[in-house]
Design a protein around this motif. Structure first.
Motif, short mmCIF file in Angstrom:
data_model
loop_
_atom_site.label_atom_id
_atom_site.label_comp_id
_atom_site.label_asym_id
_atom_site.label_seq_id
_atom_site.Cartn_x
_atom_site.Cartn_y
_atom_site.Cartn_z
N GLN A 1 -4.59 4.95 -5.62
CA GLN A 1 -5.45 3.99 -6.33
C GLN A 1 -5.24 2.58 -5.77
OE1 GLN A 1 -4.68 3.60 -10.51
NE2 GLN A 1 -6.76 2.93 -10.96
N GLU A 2 -3.99 2.20 -5.54
CA GLU A 2 -3.71 0.89 -4.96
C GLU A 2 -4.26 0.79 -3.55
OE1 GLU A 2 0.50 -0.59 -6.83
OE2 GLU A 2 0.55 1.13 -5.46
N LEU A 3 -4.16 1.88 -2.81
CA LEU A 3 -4.66 1.91 -1.45
C LEU A 3 -6.17 1.70 -1.41
CD1 LEU A 3 -3.82 2.43 1.51
CD2 LEU A 3 -4.23 4.84 1.09
N LYS A 4 -6.89 2.32 -2.34
CA LYS A 4 -8.34 2.18 -2.38
C LYS A 4 -8.76 0.77 -2.82
CE LYS A 4 -9.53 6.99 -3.02
NZ LYS A 4 -10.16 8.00 -3.84
N LYS A 5 -7.94 0.14 -3.66
CA LYS A 5 -8.25 -1.20 -4.14
C LYS A 5 -7.94 -2.28 -3.12
CE LYS A 5 -6.20 -2.37 -7.87
NZ LYS A 5 -5.58 -2.65 -9.17
N TYR A 6 -6.96 -2.05 -2.26
CA TYR A 6 -6.50 -3.08 -1.34
C TYR A 6 -7.57 -3.37 -0.28
CZ TYR A 6 -3.74 -5.82 1.82
OH TYR A 6 -3.29 -6.83 2.61
N ARG A 7 -7.77 -4.63 0.01
CA ARG A 7 -8.69 -5.06 1.05
C ARG A 7 -7.95 -6.00 1.99
NH1 ARG A 7 -10.86 -1.23 -0.19
NH2 ARG A 7 -12.68 -0.97 -1.44
N LEU A 8 -8.10 -5.79 3.28
CA LEU A 8 -7.49 -6.70 4.24
C LEU A 8 -8.27 -8.01 4.24
CD1 LEU A 8 -6.85 -4.28 7.24
CD2 LEU A 8 -5.14 -5.29 5.75
N THR A 9 -7.60 -9.08 3.92
CA THR A 9 -8.21 -10.41 3.94
C THR A 9 -7.25 -11.37 4.60
OG1 THR A 9 -7.28 -11.07 1.82
CG2 THR A 9 -9.41 -9.95 1.75
N SER A 10 -7.73 -12.53 4.94
CA SER A 10 -6.85 -13.52 5.54
C SER A 10 -6.00 -14.22 4.48
CB SER A 10 -7.68 -14.56 6.29
OG SER A 10 -8.58 -15.20 5.41
N VAL A 11 -6.30 -13.99 3.20
CA VAL A 11 -5.58 -14.63 2.12
C VAL A 11 -4.24 -13.94 1.87
CG1 VAL A 11 -5.66 -15.21 -0.34
CG2 VAL A 11 -7.73 -15.38 1.04
N GLU A 12 -4.23 -12.64 1.94
CA GLU A 12 -3.04 -11.87 1.57
C GLU A 12 -2.68 -10.90 2.68
OE1 GLU A 12 -1.86 -8.55 -1.78
OE2 GLU A 12 -3.63 -9.77 -2.06
N GLU A 13 -1.51 -11.07 3.25
CA GLU A 13 -1.03 -10.16 4.29
C GLU A 13 -0.45 -8.90 3.64
OE1 GLU A 13 -1.02 -10.41 7.70
OE2 GLU A 13 -2.28 -12.19 7.45
N PRO A 14 -0.70 -7.72 4.22
CA PRO A 14 -0.12 -6.51 3.65
C PRO A 14 1.38 -6.43 3.95
CG PRO A 14 -1.27 -5.99 5.67
CD PRO A 14 -1.52 -7.44 5.39
N THR A 15 2.10 -5.80 3.06
CA THR A 15 3.52 -5.55 3.32
C THR A 15 3.61 -4.45 4.36
OG1 THR A 15 3.70 -3.84 1.63
CG2 THR A 15 4.10 -6.11 0.92
N ASP A 16 4.78 -4.26 4.91
CA ASP A 16 4.97 -3.18 5.89
C ASP A 16 4.63 -1.83 5.28
OD1 ASP A 16 5.72 -4.97 7.85
OD2 ASP A 16 7.87 -4.62 7.62
N GLU A 17 5.03 -1.64 4.02
CA GLU A 17 4.74 -0.38 3.33
C GLU A 17 3.23 -0.19 3.16
OE1 GLU A 17 5.02 1.15 -1.17
OE2 GLU A 17 6.95 0.48 -0.34
N GLN A 18 2.53 -1.25 2.76
CA GLN A 18 1.08 -1.17 2.58
C GLN A 18 0.40 -0.89 3.91
OE1 GLN A 18 0.60 -5.05 0.82
NE2 GLN A 18 0.07 -4.18 -1.18
N LEU A 19 0.82 -1.59 4.95
CA LEU A 19 0.22 -1.40 6.26
C LEU A 19 0.44 0.02 6.77
CD1 LEU A 19 -1.38 -2.80 8.44
CD2 LEU A 19 0.76 -3.59 9.45
N LYS A 20 1.65 0.53 6.55
CA LYS A 20 1.94 1.92 6.96
C LYS A 20 1.04 2.90 6.21
CE LYS A 20 5.71 5.23 7.33
NZ LYS A 20 7.13 5.48 7.09
N ALA A 21 0.88 2.68 4.90
CA ALA A 21 0.02 3.57 4.09
C ALA A 21 -1.43 3.46 4.53
CB ALA A 21 0.16 3.23 2.61
N LEU A 22 -1.89 2.26 4.81
CA LEU A 22 -3.27 2.06 5.26
C LEU A 22 -3.52 2.74 6.60
CD1 LEU A 22 -3.69 -1.70 4.32
CD2 LEU A 22 -4.96 0.21 3.31
N MET A 23 -2.58 2.58 7.51
CA MET A 23 -2.73 3.20 8.83
C MET A 23 -2.65 4.72 8.74
SD MET A 23 -3.43 0.71 10.69
CE MET A 23 -3.42 1.49 12.27
N HIS A 24 -1.81 5.23 7.86
CA HIS A 24 -1.70 6.67 7.66
C HIS A 24 -3.04 7.22 7.13
CE1 HIS A 24 0.15 10.54 6.87
NE2 HIS A 24 -0.36 10.50 5.65
#
Length: 65
Positions: free
Chosen positions: A4-27
């Motif tokens: 659910q968090e993954l679907k809600k997250y949007r890459l923007t210039s305002v908020e950088e993803p954490t390493d965990e978020q980036l790993k989940a997004l890339m997966h």
């Protein structure tokens, strides 16, 4: 990161993803790419088999003349 968090997250210039978020997004992106690739491959193979079948039928029918 939950799905659910993954679907809600949007890459923007305002908020950088954490390493965990980036790993989940890339997966998730990798899984989706593999799924789409498998669907495209299956469609391609089915179309190719149909073309071969059609041409083989046409070739064998023309060979009888």
């Amino acid at each position: 990161m939950s799905e659910q968090e993954l679907k809600k997250y949007r890459l923007t210039s305002v908020e950088e993803p954490t390493d965990e978020q980036l790993k989940a997004l890339m997966h998730a992106a990798g899984e989706e790419a593999r799924r789409r690739g498998a669907v495209a491959e299956a469609k391609y193979r089915a179309e190719l088999e149909q073309l071969v079948s059609d041409n083989l039928t046409e070739y064998t029918c023309n060979d009888d003349k």
